[in-house]
Scaffold this active site. Structure first.
Site, PDB file in Angstrom:
ATOM      1  N   HIS A 143      -9.265  21.589  50.064  1.00 14.72           N
ATOM      2  CA  HIS A 143      -8.821  20.329  50.656  1.00 14.72           C
ATOM      3  C   HIS A 143      -7.740  19.711  49.772  1.00 14.72           C
ATOM      4  CE1 HIS A 143     -12.998  20.861  52.240  1.00 14.72           C
ATOM      5  NE2 HIS A 143     -12.381  20.519  53.374  1.00 14.72           N
ATOM      6  N   ALA A 200       2.687   8.214  60.181  1.00 12.88           N
ATOM      7  CA  ALA A 200       1.669   8.276  61.224  1.00 12.88           C
ATOM      8  C   ALA A 200       1.852   9.560  62.026  1.00 12.88           C
ATOM      9  CB  ALA A 200       1.798   7.056  62.134  1.00 12.88           C
ATOM     10  N   THR A 249       1.289  20.364  55.648  1.00 14.37           N
ATOM     11  CA  THR A 249       0.680  21.644  55.265  1.00 14.37           C
ATOM     12  C   THR A 249       1.212  22.143  53.918  1.00 14.37           C
ATOM     13  OG1 THR A 249       2.393  22.818  56.486  1.00 14.37           O
ATOM     14  CG2 THR A 249       0.350  22.365  57.655  1.00 14.37           C
TER      15      THR A 249
HETATM   16  C1  LIG Z   1       6.326   6.638  57.147  1.00 16.34           C
HETATM   17  C2  LIG Z   1       6.189   5.120  56.985  1.00 16.34           C
HETATM   18  C3  LIG Z   1       5.132   4.832  55.943  1.00 16.34           C
HETATM   19  C4  LIG Z   1       7.510   4.496  56.575  1.00 16.34           C
HETATM   20  O1  LIG Z   1       7.910   4.968  55.320  1.00 16.34           O
HETATM   21  P1  LIG Z   1       9.368   4.569  54.760  1.00 16.34           P
HETATM   22  O2  LIG Z   1       9.542   5.266  53.452  1.00 16.34           O
HETATM   23  O3  LIG Z   1       9.517   3.090  54.783  1.00 16.34           O
HETATM   24  O4  LIG Z   1      10.330   5.284  55.803  1.00 16.34           O
HETATM   25  P2  LIG Z   1      11.357   4.628  56.836  1.00 16.34           P
HETATM   26  O5  LIG Z   1      10.679   3.570  57.636  1.00 16.34           O
HETATM   27  O6  LIG Z   1      12.609   4.251  56.088  1.00 16.34           O
HETATM   28  O7  LIG Z   1      11.656   5.856  57.781  1.00 16.34           O
HETATM   29  C5  LIG Z   1      12.382   7.008  57.357  1.00 16.34           C
HETATM   30  C6  LIG Z   1      12.683   7.841  58.580  1.00 16.34           C
HETATM   31  O8  LIG Z   1      11.470   8.401  59.061  1.00 16.34           O
HETATM   32  C7  LIG Z   1      11.242   8.002  60.419  1.00 16.34           C
HETATM   33  N1  LIG Z   1       9.807   7.802  60.570  1.00 16.34           N
HETATM   34  C8  LIG Z   1       9.061   6.823  59.997  1.00 16.34           C
HETATM   35  N2  LIG Z   1       7.768   6.996  60.335  1.00 16.34           N
HETATM   36  C9  LIG Z   1       7.697   8.077  61.129  1.00 16.34           C
HETATM   37  C10 LIG Z   1       6.627   8.736  61.780  1.00 16.34           C
HETATM   38  N3  LIG Z   1       5.362   8.315  61.667  1.00 16.34           N
HETATM   39  N4  LIG Z   1       6.904   9.830  62.522  1.00 16.34           N
HETATM   40  C11 LIG Z   1       8.181  10.274  62.646  1.00 16.34           C
HETATM   41  N5  LIG Z   1       9.239   9.680  62.040  1.00 16.34           N
HETATM   42  C12 LIG Z   1       8.996   8.589  61.289  1.00 16.34           C
HETATM   43  C13 LIG Z   1      12.059   6.746  60.604  1.00 16.34           C
HETATM   44  O9  LIG Z   1      12.412   6.551  61.933  1.00 16.34           O
HETATM   45  C14 LIG Z   1      13.260   7.027  59.733  1.00 16.34           C
HETATM   46  O10 LIG Z   1      14.115   7.916  60.449  1.00 16.34           O
HETATM   47  P3  LIG Z   1      15.718   7.643  60.504  1.00 16.34           P
HETATM   48  O11 LIG Z   1      16.195   7.886  59.097  1.00 16.34           O
HETATM   49  O12 LIG Z   1      16.230   8.659  61.456  1.00 16.34           O
HETATM   50  O13 LIG Z   1      15.872   6.231  60.934  1.00 16.34           O
HETATM   51  C15 LIG Z   1       5.787   4.423  58.321  1.00 16.34           C
HETATM   52  O14 LIG Z   1       6.786   4.673  59.288  1.00 16.34           O
HETATM   53  C16 LIG Z   1       4.437   4.877  58.848  1.00 16.34           C
HETATM   54  O15 LIG Z   1       4.321   5.862  59.578  1.00 16.34           O
HETATM   55  N6  LIG Z   1       3.421   4.063  58.477  1.00 16.34           N
HETATM   56  C17 LIG Z   1       2.091   4.242  58.931  1.00 16.34           C
HETATM   57  C18 LIG Z   1       1.693   3.005  59.707  1.00 16.34           C
HETATM   58  C19 LIG Z   1       0.323   3.092  60.306  1.00 16.34           C
HETATM   59  O16 LIG Z   1      -0.304   4.146  60.342  1.00 16.34           O
HETATM   60  N7  LIG Z   1      -0.154   1.971  60.779  1.00 16.34           N
HETATM   61  C20 LIG Z   1      -1.440   1.871  61.370  1.00 16.34           C
HETATM   62  C21 LIG Z   1      -1.639   0.439  61.746  1.00 16.34           C
HETATM   63  S1  LIG Z   1      -3.078   0.257  62.716  1.00 16.34           S
END
Ligand SMILES: CC(C)(COP(=O)(O)OP(=O)(O)OC[C@H]1O[C@@H](n2cnc3c(N)ncnc32)[C@H](O)[C@@H]1OP(=O)(O)O)[C@@H](O)C(=O)NCCC(=O)NCCS
Length: 271
Positions: free
Chosen positions: A118, A147, A152
């Protein structure tokens, strides 16, 4: 650290990581908090050799909270699972300090052998809702897993990995396009000059971009389609210049054309 001090720290962690938390009473209803407290007891039982009671407690907690943490998993301080439902954390998973995780995250194994199978999660890591982190891989300190990502391969420290399979899109605050390198976790940048400074974001930007779309494979396919179209057009020019019949009109493949009429220089001249 005493039990009361540890509980106080856990509750403070919830206040720090969940803007919706209003009162201690409210926080005491959080499934993620109870799953963590129960895991501490189960882990002690497990390490003391009381495997069945440990497993029983873990499964009872799963029934109650929707969060399944194997009693063998090692978890650091100030861990918080928000919402929680559907989380699965495997037996040989290791989680550092200050990790934040959302619902439906799996830290799963990919081997059927009784070995470390894991993931190992570093300190101050965020794992977004629905993310699957599988195998004996490492997610480096301060990394962010988007999200619904499926991870992997190793994720380098201070990076953001998103998508299926997960790709590093940001490293040390700079946007990159990379493939995770399983051997060392160092990102291998694909495009020649893709780096651009990350725009300034407000402090709790964690959830801001969850709905943004990013499809690196789609981008690559798009570039390939453009290239095929350009080659088609160049071929059409060649065929017109050399009065070549189109294979469709002769009913045969291109190689059926009279090769003696061709010379590589003809192509270079057009290209
Ligand atoms: C990944 C995450 C943490 C953001 O991290 P970050 O370092 O601030 O990254 P950014 O927001 O600058 O995004 C970077 C790139 O990844 C993309 N991206 C961000 N999250 C993504 C996701 N989950 N899936 C696919 N692409 C994603 C953005 O669109 C951006 O793309 P771009 O450069 O073409 O605009 C945030 O998007 C995320 O997924 N958080 C989880 C939130 C969650 O689970 N919430 C639950 C609440 S109930």
């Amino acid at each position: 650290m005493g039990i009361a001090a540890r509980l106080r720290e856990d509750i403070q962690t919830v206040f720090r990581k969940d803007p919706a938390a209003r009162s201690v009473w409210e926080v005491l209803t959080y499934a993620g908090l109870w799953a963590l407290l129960s895991h501490r007891v189960a882990h002690r039982l497990w390490r003391g050799g009381l495997k069945f009671p440990a497993r029983f407690l873990s499964q009872a907690t799963r029934f109650w909270t929707g969060i399944e943490i194997h009693p063998g998993a090692r978890i650091g301080r100030r861990f918080f699972i928000d919402h929680g439902m559907g989380v699965v954390i495997g037996e040989t998973a290791e989680i550092g300090d200050d990790v934040l995780m959302y619902h439906q995250v799996t830290l799963g194994g990919t081997s059927l052998e009784k070995v470390k199978r894991h993931p190992t999660i570093g300190n101050n890591v965020l794992i977004g809702m629905g993310a699957k982190v599988i195998g004996a891989i490492t997610v480096g300190d301060n990394a962010r897993v988007g999200a619904n990502a499926v991870v992997t391969r190793d994720v380098p420290a201070n990076s953001t990995a998103v998508g299926i399979p997960a790709k590093v899109v940001k490293q040390d605050g700079v946007y990159v396009r990379a493939v995770l390198d399983g051997a060392h976790g160092h990102p291998h940048v694909l495009a020649p000059a893709p780096a651009r400074p990350a725009p300034a974001r407000p402090a709790p930007a964690v959830m801001d971009s969850a709905l943004n779309a990013l499809d690196p494979q789609g981008e690559a396919i798009g570039r390939l389609l453009d290239e095929i179209e350009a080659l088609r057009q160049r071929l059409a020019v060649l065929e017109a210049e050399h009065n070549f019949p189109h294979p469709a009109s002769t009913g045969g493949p291109v190689s059926a054309s009279p090769a003696s009429e061709w010379h590589p220089h003809d192509i270079e001249a057009v290209v």
